[in-house]
Scaffold this active site. Structure first.
Site, PDB file in Angstrom:
ATOM      1  CE1 TYR A  79      -3.670   2.618   0.947  1.00 56.02           C
ATOM      2  CE2 TYR A  79      -1.820   3.624   2.099  1.00 56.02           C
ATOM      3  CZ  TYR A  79      -3.092   3.709   1.572  1.00 56.02           C
ATOM      4  OH  TYR A  79      -3.788   4.886   1.653  1.00 56.02           O
TER       5      TYR A  79
ATOM      6  CD  GLU B 131      -5.928   4.745  -1.006  1.00 53.58           C
ATOM      7  OE1 GLU B 131      -5.912   5.165   0.168  1.00 53.58           O
ATOM      8  OE2 GLU B 131      -6.947   4.300  -1.564  1.00 53.58           O
TER       9      GLU B 131
END
Length: 380
Positions: A101, A185
């Protein structure tokens, strides 16, 4: 401006970030053709600006072109948290070895950006951060210095990411800066079996204030927005829909943000951000309440007003007049403080609506609104 996944993907690709081959469509028949062009198998993904697509059935792996057509037919038109699916993206599956992530997000309070990264991607990062905060690294980024190779190495080391991710970390920063983004993101950022670093999913939020630097982009991004946000925008309201059960109305962005925190601190989730500004007229209040009450997830509403330039009695008069226009079906908690607060409270007392009650403090109002929402959810 929140982008769809396929739009974020296009930005990534334009900045040299590796993404899977993909195509978008609003037709099940066309989905079959795209899957065939991708080699047969395809990941079919609903294109909506909200999370939880997978849990809602908006993401699936199709084994062949006919299965891709059937999956697209099932997903198109689906309602996911109030968003109707109008298009699907079909992406080429990747042989994933490991998932990570990474994101860059604006920290307004600190006046800088923060890199958030974890060696555990592909899952809800909020859950990972809550259960094992040590697994998520937060590295401040000086906006003047940005992210160069040395900074990217520091981010990767802090999060336990492999060295192969460094180049992608630099390029993601370039997306953030060059596209006027507030959030970039990737979850997951994957390392494939052949050693490539691939962005399998993407989320990008662009700064509305920079829209003039991206002519022609705004209309495309407006398509498929949350219907309540579109309705609120048409009435000139500063409204953002959230995933909660307590509707929030306030005058002033700072006060509304504090109210959201107060509601969350009482164990409930805010359902929206709604700043009605300094001129809380009856018309504005009626429009605001109508939008908030239209959210089926709302179980109670908290109106938090601090009277400054606009006196509290004028706001209370707006609420009273709004109650004559809007059918109130959920409990409303009102907190008035500041200029002419006593007069405002007296006006509401005189109206004596059975679903309206008052609180004298923000914490008290948040506590009461949270309890009412919880009781309504339990009864349902």
């Amino acid at each position: 401006m929140d982008l769809y996944e396929h739009q974020a993907r296009e930005l990534f690709e334009a900045h040299g970030i590796v993404v899977p081959r993909a195509g978008i469509t609003d037709s099940p028949e066309r989905a079959r053709e795209i899957a065939r062009a991708l080699g047969g198998r395809a990941v079919v993904k609903a294109q909506v600006r909200t999370g939880g697509r997978g849990r809602a059935g908006g993401v699936c792996v199709a084994a062949d072109p006919p299965a891709a057509e059937e999956a697209a037919r099932h997903i198109l038109g689906m309602d996911i948290k109030g968003h109707t699916v109008g298009t699907v993206m079909l992406a080429e599956p990747c042989d994933v070895e490991r998932e990570f992530y990474v994101s860059y997000v604006l920290d307004r309070a600190a006046g800088r950006f923060v890199a958030v990264a974890s060696a555990e991607g592909g899952t809800e990062i909020e859950q990972v951060a809550a259960e094992r905060p040590e697994a998520v690294a937060r590295i401040p980024v000086d906006p003047a210095a940005g992210v160069n190779t040395a900074t990217a190495v520091r981010i990767a080391d802090a999060a336990g990411l492999p060295p192969q991710t460094v180049d992608t970390l630099v390029r993601l920063w370039q997306v953030l800066v060059r596209e006027d983004a507030l959030l970039v993101e990737v979850n997951p950022l994957a390392r494939t079996a052949d050693g490539r670093i691939v962005a399998l999913d993407g989320k990008v939020t662009l700064d509305d204030n920079a829209r003039f630097r991206h002519p022609g982009r705004g209309d495309a991004h407006a398509t498929g927005s949350d219907p309540l946000e579109v309705r609120a925008a048409a009435k000139g309201l500063n409204y953002v829909r959230l995933d909660g059960e307590v509707g929030v109305v306030g005058n002033g962005a700072g006060l509304v943000m504090s109210t959201l925190d107060a509601v969350a601190g009482r164990g409930a989730r805010p359902a929206n951000f709604l700043d009605i500004g300094g001129g809380a007229s009856a018309r504005v209040m009626a429009d605001g309440l109508a939008v908030v009450l239209s959210d089926p997830g709302v179980k109670s509403v908290l109106v938090n007003i601090f009277g400054g330039i606009t006196a509290c009695d004028a706001v209370a008069d707006g609420i009273v007049r709004a109650l004559d226009e809007v059918r109130l079906t959920k409990p409303l908690v009102v907190r008035l403080d500041g200029n002419n607060a006593a007069r405002g409270r007296a006006l509401l007392d005189a109206r004596a609506h059975p679903l309206v009650e008052q609180a004298t403090t923000m914490d008290g109002a948040a506590h009461r609104a949270a309890r009412l929402a919880t009781a309504a959810s339990t009864a349902a």
